[in-house]
Design a protein around this motif. Structure first.
Motif, PDB file in Angstrom:
ATOM      1  N   ASP A  34      10.587  47.731 -16.158  1.00  0.00           N
ATOM      2  CA  ASP A  34      11.864  47.454 -15.514  1.00  0.00           C
ATOM      3  C   ASP A  34      12.877  46.789 -16.439  1.00  0.00           C
ATOM      4  O   ASP A  34      12.525  45.891 -17.215  1.00  0.00           O
ATOM      5  N   CYS A  35      14.131  47.219 -16.333  1.00  0.00           N
ATOM      6  CA  CYS A  35      15.232  46.522 -17.008  1.00  0.00           C
ATOM      7  C   CYS A  35      15.501  45.230 -16.239  1.00  0.00           C
ATOM      8  O   CYS A  35      15.238  45.139 -15.045  1.00  0.00           O
ATOM      9  N   TRP A  36      16.032  44.238 -16.918  1.00  0.00           N
ATOM     10  CA  TRP A  36      16.313  42.956 -16.271  1.00  0.00           C
ATOM     11  C   TRP A  36      17.512  43.078 -15.347  1.00  0.00           C
ATOM     12  O   TRP A  36      18.543  43.643 -15.701  1.00  0.00           O
ATOM     13  N   HIS A  37      17.361  42.557 -14.133  1.00  0.00           N
ATOM     14  CA  HIS A  37      18.446  42.397 -13.165  1.00  0.00           C
ATOM     15  C   HIS A  37      18.295  40.986 -12.601  1.00  0.00           C
ATOM     16  O   HIS A  37      17.175  40.504 -12.425  1.00  0.00           O
ATOM     17  N   ASP A  38      19.403  40.345 -12.303  1.00  0.00           N
ATOM     18  CA  ASP A  38      19.357  38.973 -11.793  1.00  0.00           C
ATOM     19  C   ASP A  38      18.715  38.864 -10.418  1.00  0.00           C
ATOM     20  O   ASP A  38      18.214  37.811 -10.039  1.00  0.00           O
ATOM     21  N   GLU A  78      13.047  51.327  -3.776  1.00  0.00           N
ATOM     22  CA  GLU A  78      12.194  50.887  -2.669  1.00  0.00           C
ATOM     23  C   GLU A  78      10.840  51.581  -2.668  1.00  0.00           C
ATOM     24  O   GLU A  78      10.035  51.368  -1.769  1.00  0.00           O
ATOM     25  N   ASP A  79      10.559  52.407  -3.671  1.00  0.00           N
ATOM     26  CA  ASP A  79       9.312  53.163  -3.690  1.00  0.00           C
ATOM     27  C   ASP A  79       8.399  52.770  -4.851  1.00  0.00           C
ATOM     28  O   ASP A  79       7.583  53.543  -5.295  1.00  0.00           O
ATOM     29  N   SER A  80       8.552  51.583  -5.365  1.00  0.00           N
ATOM     30  CA  SER A  80       7.748  50.997  -6.445  1.00  0.00           C
ATOM     31  C   SER A  80       7.910  51.685  -7.802  1.00  0.00           C
ATOM     32  O   SER A  80       7.122  51.459  -8.708  1.00  0.00           O
ATOM     33  N   ARG A  81       8.948  52.511  -7.966  1.00  0.00           N
ATOM     34  CA  ARG A  81       9.253  53.056  -9.293  1.00  0.00           C
ATOM     35  C   ARG A  81       9.831  51.945 -10.156  1.00  0.00           C
ATOM     36  O   ARG A  81      10.396  50.977  -9.666  1.00  0.00           O
ATOM     37  N   ALA A  82       9.719  52.106 -11.475  1.00  0.00           N
ATOM     38  CA  ALA A  82      10.339  51.146 -12.393  1.00  0.00           C
ATOM     39  C   ALA A  82      11.857  51.251 -12.253  1.00  0.00           C
ATOM     40  O   ALA A  82      12.410  52.322 -12.052  1.00  0.00           O
ATOM     41  N   TRP A  83      12.525  50.118 -12.363  1.00  0.00           N
ATOM     42  CA  TRP A  83      13.980  50.049 -12.235  1.00  0.00           C
ATOM     43  C   TRP A  83      14.573  50.082 -13.636  1.00  0.00           C
ATOM     44  O   TRP A  83      14.701  49.050 -14.293  1.00  0.00           O
ATOM     45  N   VAL A  84      14.891  51.254 -14.111  1.00  0.00           N
ATOM     46  CA  VAL A  84      15.394  51.425 -15.469  1.00  0.00           C
ATOM     47  C   VAL A  84      16.831  51.917 -15.447  1.00  0.00           C
ATOM     48  O   VAL A  84      17.242  52.621 -14.526  1.00  0.00           O
ATOM     49  N   ASN A  85      17.584  51.513 -16.444  1.00  0.00           N
ATOM     50  CA  ASN A  85      18.961  51.922 -16.615  1.00  0.00           C
ATOM     51  C   ASN A  85      19.160  52.346 -18.060  1.00  0.00           C
ATOM     52  O   ASN A  85      18.555  51.761 -18.959  1.00  0.00           O
ATOM     53  N   ARG A 102      17.518  44.318 -22.137  1.00  0.00           N
ATOM     54  CA  ARG A 102      16.572  43.261 -21.772  1.00  0.00           C
ATOM     55  C   ARG A 102      15.598  43.832 -20.755  1.00  0.00           C
ATOM     56  O   ARG A 102      15.984  44.552 -19.845  1.00  0.00           O
ATOM     57  N   HIS A 103      14.321  43.505 -20.925  1.00  0.00           N
ATOM     58  CA  HIS A 103      13.292  43.963 -19.991  1.00  0.00           C
ATOM     59  C   HIS A 103      12.617  42.772 -19.325  1.00  0.00           C
ATOM     60  O   HIS A 103      12.663  41.648 -19.825  1.00  0.00           O
ATOM     61  N   VAL A 104      11.983  43.036 -18.205  1.00  0.00           N
ATOM     62  CA  VAL A 104      11.295  42.007 -17.439  1.00  0.00           C
ATOM     63  C   VAL A 104       9.945  41.679 -18.083  1.00  0.00           C
ATOM     64  O   VAL A 104       9.237  42.561 -18.542  1.00  0.00           O
ATOM     65  N   VAL A 105       9.641  40.395 -18.106  1.00  0.00           N
ATOM     66  CA  VAL A 105       8.329  39.895 -18.518  1.00  0.00           C
ATOM     67  C   VAL A 105       7.792  39.121 -17.326  1.00  0.00           C
ATOM     68  O   VAL A 105       8.457  38.247 -16.782  1.00  0.00           O
ATOM     69  N   ARG A 106       6.568  39.453 -16.887  1.00  0.00           N
ATOM     70  CA  ARG A 106       5.977  38.819 -15.705  1.00  0.00           C
ATOM     71  C   ARG A 106       4.751  37.994 -16.059  1.00  0.00           C
ATOM     72  O   ARG A 106       4.041  38.278 -17.012  1.00  0.00           O
ATOM     73  N   GLY A 107       4.512  36.994 -15.236  1.00  0.00           N
ATOM     74  CA  GLY A 107       3.328  36.171 -15.408  1.00  0.00           C
ATOM     75  C   GLY A 107       3.497  35.128 -16.489  1.00  0.00           C
ATOM     76  O   GLY A 107       4.613  34.755 -16.849  1.00  0.00           O
ATOM     77  N   ALA A 108       2.400  34.658 -17.022  1.00  0.00           N
ATOM     78  CA  ALA A 108       2.428  33.569 -17.983  1.00  0.00           C
ATOM     79  C   ALA A 108       1.352  33.775 -19.040  1.00  0.00           C
ATOM     80  O   ALA A 108       0.514  34.656 -18.929  1.00  0.00           O
TER      81      ALA A 108
END
Length: 75
Positions: A12-16, A23-30, A35-41
């Motif tokens: 996914d691309c970063w969105h605020d 809404e169908d669990s696809r990656a949100w790309v533009n 900038r891309h999303v980083v999840r977890g720790a």
């Protein structure tokens, strides 16, 4: 086994926020995403970040010993 080793790059691309997110669990790309999303720790993160819902962003070309990818395989 999801948290604590490395934070995980996702497609996914970063969105605020999640307005207009798929809404169908696809990656949100533009196109032109920088900038891309980083999840977890990771092993070096603050305790409040050690959860799968935690997210932040990094530039697409960033390199960091605390960020990686997760590979899964169906058995």
């Amino acid at each position: 086994d999801v948290d604590g080793n490395v934070a995980v790059w996702v497609e996914d691309c970063w969105h605020d926020n999640y307005l207009r997110a798929p809404e169908d669990s696809r990656a949100w790309v533009n196109s032109g995403c920088v900038r891309h999303v980083v999840r977890g720790a990771s092993w070096g993160s603050a305790p409040e970040q050690v959860r799968s819902a935690f997210r932040t962003s990094l530039p697409t070309d960033a390199r960091n010993s605390q960020v990686g990818i997760r590979i899964a395989r169906d058995l």
